[in-house]
Design a protein around this motif. Structure first.
Motif, PDB file in Angstrom:
ATOM      1  N   PRO A   1       0.821  -1.235   0.000  1.00 42.73           N
ATOM      2  CA  PRO A   1       0.000   0.000   0.000  1.00 42.73           C
ATOM      3  C   PRO A   1       0.844   1.270   0.000  1.00 42.73           C
ATOM      4  N   VAL A   2       2.052   1.163   0.570  1.00 40.60           N
ATOM      5  CA  VAL A   2       2.917   2.341   0.643  1.00 40.60           C
ATOM      6  C   VAL A   2       3.580   2.619  -0.702  1.00 40.60           C
ATOM      7  N   ILE A   3       4.008   1.526  -1.370  1.00 37.19           N
ATOM      8  CA  ILE A   3       4.702   1.680  -2.663  1.00 37.19           C
ATOM      9  C   ILE A   3       3.719   1.963  -3.798  1.00 37.19           C
ATOM     10  N   MET A   4       2.698   1.108  -3.919  1.00 33.01           N
ATOM     11  CA  MET A   4       1.742   1.239  -5.032  1.00 33.01           C
ATOM     12  C   MET A   4       0.590   2.164  -4.643  1.00 33.01           C
ATOM     13  N   THR A   5       0.922   3.425  -4.462  1.00 35.62           N
ATOM     14  CA  THR A   5      -0.104   4.419  -4.123  1.00 35.62           C
ATOM     15  C   THR A   5      -0.927   4.770  -5.367  1.00 35.62           C
ATOM     16  N   ASN A   6      -2.074   5.392  -5.134  1.00 35.07           N
ATOM     17  CA  ASN A   6      -2.916   5.806  -6.266  1.00 35.07           C
ATOM     18  C   ASN A   6      -2.169   6.767  -7.188  1.00 35.07           C
ATOM     19  N   ARG A   7      -1.372   7.638  -6.582  1.00 37.37           N
ATOM     20  CA  ARG A   7      -0.614   8.614  -7.373  1.00 37.37           C
ATOM     21  C   ARG A   7       0.396   7.915  -8.279  1.00 37.37           C
ATOM     22  N   LEU A   8       1.119   6.926  -7.717  1.00 33.35           N
ATOM     23  CA  LEU A   8       2.106   6.205  -8.518  1.00 33.35           C
ATOM     24  C   LEU A   8       1.425   5.419  -9.638  1.00 33.35           C
ATOM     25  N   CYS A   9       0.303   4.781  -9.331  1.00 35.04           N
ATOM     26  CA  CYS A   9      -0.425   3.993 -10.337  1.00 35.04           C
ATOM     27  C   CYS A   9      -0.884   4.864 -11.493  1.00 35.04           C
ATOM     28  N   ILE A  10      -1.430   6.026 -11.167  1.00 34.47           N
ATOM     29  CA  ILE A  10      -1.899   6.943 -12.206  1.00 34.47           C
ATOM     30  C   ILE A  10      -0.723   7.443 -13.041  1.00 34.47           C
ATOM     31  N   CYS A  11       0.396   7.751 -12.374  1.00 31.39           N
ATOM     32  CA  CYS A  11       1.592   8.207 -13.104  1.00 31.39           C
ATOM     33  C   CYS A  11       2.094   7.131 -14.053  1.00 31.39           C
ATOM     34  N   MET A  12       2.094   5.871 -13.595  1.00 31.62           N
ATOM     35  CA  MET A  12       2.561   4.766 -14.434  1.00 31.62           C
ATOM     36  C   MET A  12       1.635   4.562 -15.630  1.00 31.62           C
ATOM     37  N   LEU A  13       0.335   4.690 -15.394  1.00 27.16           N
ATOM     38  CA  LEU A  13      -0.627   4.528 -16.490  1.00 27.16           C
ATOM     39  C   LEU A  13      -0.505   5.653 -17.507  1.00 27.16           C
ATOM     40  N   VAL A  14      -0.463   6.879 -17.007  1.00 24.07           N
ATOM     41  CA  VAL A  14      -0.353   8.043 -17.899  1.00 24.07           C
ATOM     42  C   VAL A  14       0.947   7.973 -18.699  1.00 24.07           C
ATOM     43  N   SER A  15       2.035   7.566 -18.027  1.00 21.19           N
ATOM     44  CA  SER A  15       3.324   7.452 -18.713  1.00 21.19           C
ATOM     45  C   SER A  15       3.272   6.397 -19.811  1.00 21.19           C
ATOM     46  N   SER A  16       2.558   5.297 -19.549  1.00 23.63           N
ATOM     47  CA  SER A  16       2.436   4.225 -20.547  1.00 23.63           C
ATOM     48  C   SER A  16       1.739   4.730 -21.803  1.00 23.63           C
ATOM     49  N   PHE A  17       0.642   5.469 -21.616  1.00 21.79           N
ATOM     50  CA  PHE A  17      -0.122   5.978 -22.765  1.00 21.79           C
ATOM     51  C   PHE A  17       0.627   7.095 -23.486  1.00 21.79           C
ATOM     52  N   ILE A  18       1.279   7.976 -22.724  1.00 26.74           N
ATOM     53  CA  ILE A  18       2.062   9.044 -23.357  1.00 26.74           C
ATOM     54  C   ILE A  18       3.232   8.452 -24.137  1.00 26.74           C
ATOM     55  N   GLY A  19       3.878   7.419 -23.555  1.00 25.98           N
ATOM     56  CA  GLY A  19       4.967   6.742 -24.249  1.00 25.98           C
ATOM     57  C   GLY A  19       4.503   6.133 -25.557  1.00 25.98           C
ATOM     58  N   GLY A  20       3.305   5.549 -25.545  1.00 22.01           N
ATOM     59  CA  GLY A  20       2.744   4.976 -26.767  1.00 22.01           C
ATOM     60  C   GLY A  20       2.488   6.022 -27.833  1.00 22.01           C
ATOM     61  N   ILE A  21       1.955   7.159 -27.425  1.00 16.11           N
ATOM     62  CA  ILE A  21       1.661   8.243 -28.371  1.00 16.11           C
ATOM     63  C   ILE A  21       2.950   8.822 -28.962  1.00 16.11           C
ATOM     64  N   LEU A  22       3.944   9.074 -28.092  1.00 12.58           N
ATOM     65  CA  LEU A  22       5.207   9.656 -28.562  1.00 12.58           C
ATOM     66  C   LEU A  22       5.946   8.715 -29.510  1.00 12.58           C
ATOM     67  N   HIS A  23       5.947   7.418 -29.179  1.00 15.48           N
ATOM     68  CA  HIS A  23       6.633   6.453 -30.036  1.00 15.48           C
ATOM     69  C   HIS A  23       5.973   6.385 -31.416  1.00 15.48           C
ATOM     70  N   ALA A  24       4.641   6.376 -31.435  1.00 11.05           N
ATOM     71  CA  ALA A  24       3.922   6.353 -32.713  1.00 11.05           C
ATOM     72  C   ALA A  24       4.190   7.636 -33.502  1.00 11.05           C
ATOM     73  N   PHE A  25       4.209   8.767 -32.796  1.00  5.64           N
ATOM     74  CA  PHE A  25       4.430  10.061 -33.454  1.00  5.64           C
ATOM     75  C   PHE A  25       5.816  10.133 -34.100  1.00  5.64           C
ATOM     76  N   ILE A  26       6.826   9.565 -33.444  1.00  5.00           N
ATOM     77  CA  ILE A  26       8.196   9.575 -33.979  1.00  5.00           C
ATOM     78  C   ILE A  26       8.242   8.868 -35.333  1.00  5.00           C
ATOM     79  N   HIS A  27       7.641   7.676 -35.399  1.00  3.40           N
ATOM     80  CA  HIS A  27       7.710   6.907 -36.644  1.00  3.40           C
ATOM     81  C   HIS A  27       6.847   7.516 -37.748  1.00  3.40           C
ATOM     82  N   VAL A  28       5.705   8.076 -37.365  1.00  2.47           N
ATOM     83  CA  VAL A  28       4.859   8.725 -38.371  1.00  2.47           C
ATOM     84  C   VAL A  28       5.554   9.967 -38.928  1.00  2.47           C
ATOM     85  N   SER A  29       6.265  10.684 -38.068  1.00  3.42           N
ATOM     86  CA  SER A  29       6.963  11.900 -38.516  1.00  3.42           C
ATOM     87  C   SER A  29       7.997  11.586 -39.588  1.00  3.42           C
ATOM     88  N   VAL A  30       8.804  10.534 -39.367  1.00  2.00           N
ATOM     89  CA  VAL A  30       9.834  10.198 -40.352  1.00  2.00           C
ATOM     90  C   VAL A  30       9.243   9.444 -41.547  1.00  2.00           C
TER      91      VAL A  30
END
Length: 309
Positions: free
Chosen positions: A133-162
């Protein structure tokens, strides 16, 4: 004049899966059933997690996100396969092609990050249960989820750009069932070496990084369970880890062969078979692997069925 000719091809033909004419309807019905089961399984899992307060914990938040991504990738690819089975014209415009690839790249990359996140979550839950409960806080979970989706968008954008640097002037036939960049490289009039290098660097780095997290997390989980010397615990751990690793192995195995070894001498048919695994089969299997083997999910489903009967 030559430059003008290079920009003329803005529509492509997706050859789709190779099959005999008499197999058209059986294959269409097969993929229709797969698509239906995939959407019902993944969207049903999201609804189940949303409606049951007992499932509002990090593990199921990640699982619901994975189900959303699987439904997304299935709608991006499988729906196009179904249309092409029945359509007389298999033409797709360049803009539609790029949009489909962006959607695919976003969902495929996000799934890599989510699988790593889920593995880390299981590591903390099993190896450090008192600190979970101390490590996997709601804040950390949301950050990990948001980072996963942002990472997906940025990676797709890089390849589409080139991808916009490429021109197509000789052939407009894409030997695939959806718009992927590797088949596009083969018909490009522009040297795609930079694009291939970008795929190797970014896709390779993401896949190796997330695979290492998955392997390290599950290795530590197995070691922890073995130290407890509980036969029931060992059986449960190997059952859970084995199922998860099976899904991860199928997913990463096909991705690695396509995008980290783009220079390998694979035929178009082999590439399509690999692609079928991570775009059609894995989204179908994930709800079964991650949910139907989960007691809380089964209990929650049973409660809903009892209320509605």
């Amino acid at each position: 004049m030559e430059k003008e000719n290079e920009t003329l091809l803005t529509e492509f033909i997706l050859t789709g899966l190779i099959y005999q004419p008499e197999w058209q309807i059986p294959l269409f019905l097969t993929f229709l059933v797969i698509y239906f089961i995939t959407m019902v399984g993944n969207l049903g899992l999201i609804a189940l997690i949303w409606n049951d307060p007992q499932l509002h914990i990090p593990m199921y938040l990640f699982l619901g996100s994975l189900a959303f991504v699987d439904a997304w990738i299935s709608s991006t690819v499988t729906s196009k396969i179904l249309v092409n089975f029945l359509a007389k014209s298999k033409m797709i415009s360049l803009s539609e092609c790029i949009t489909q690839f962006f959607s695919f790249a976003f969902s495929a990359t996000t799934e890599c990050f989510l699988l790593a996140t889920m593995a880390y979550d299981r590591y903390v839950a099993i190896c450090k249960p008192l600190f979970y409960p101390v490590i996997m806080t709601n804040r950390l979970c949301i950050c990990m989820l948001v980072s996963s989706f942002i990472g997906g968008i940025l990676h797709a954008f890089i390849h589409v750009s080139v991808l916009f640097r490429l021109t197509f002037c000789n052939s407009n036939i894409i030997h695939h069932f959806y718009c992927d960049i590797m088949p596009l490289f083969k018909i490009s009039c522009t040297d795609p070496s930079i694009n291939v290098l970008m795929v190797f660097i970014f896709s390779g780095s993401i896949q190796v990084f997330t695979i290492l997290i998955v392997l390290i997390s599950y290795t530590l989980v197995v070691i922890t369970i073995l130290k407890r010397k509980s036969l029931q615990g060992i059986k449960k751990a190997f059952s859970t880890c084995g199922a998860h690793l099976l899904s991860v192995s199928l997913y990463y195995g096909s991705l690695l062969s396509m995008y980290v070894s783009p220079g390998s001498a694979q035929t178009d048919h082999q590439n399509m078979m690999d692609s079928l695994f991570y775009t059609v089969i894995i989204p179908l299997l994930n709800p079964i692997i991650y949910s139907l083997r989960n007691k809380k999910v089964i209990d929650s489903l049973a409660k809903i069925l009892k209320r509605n009967v």
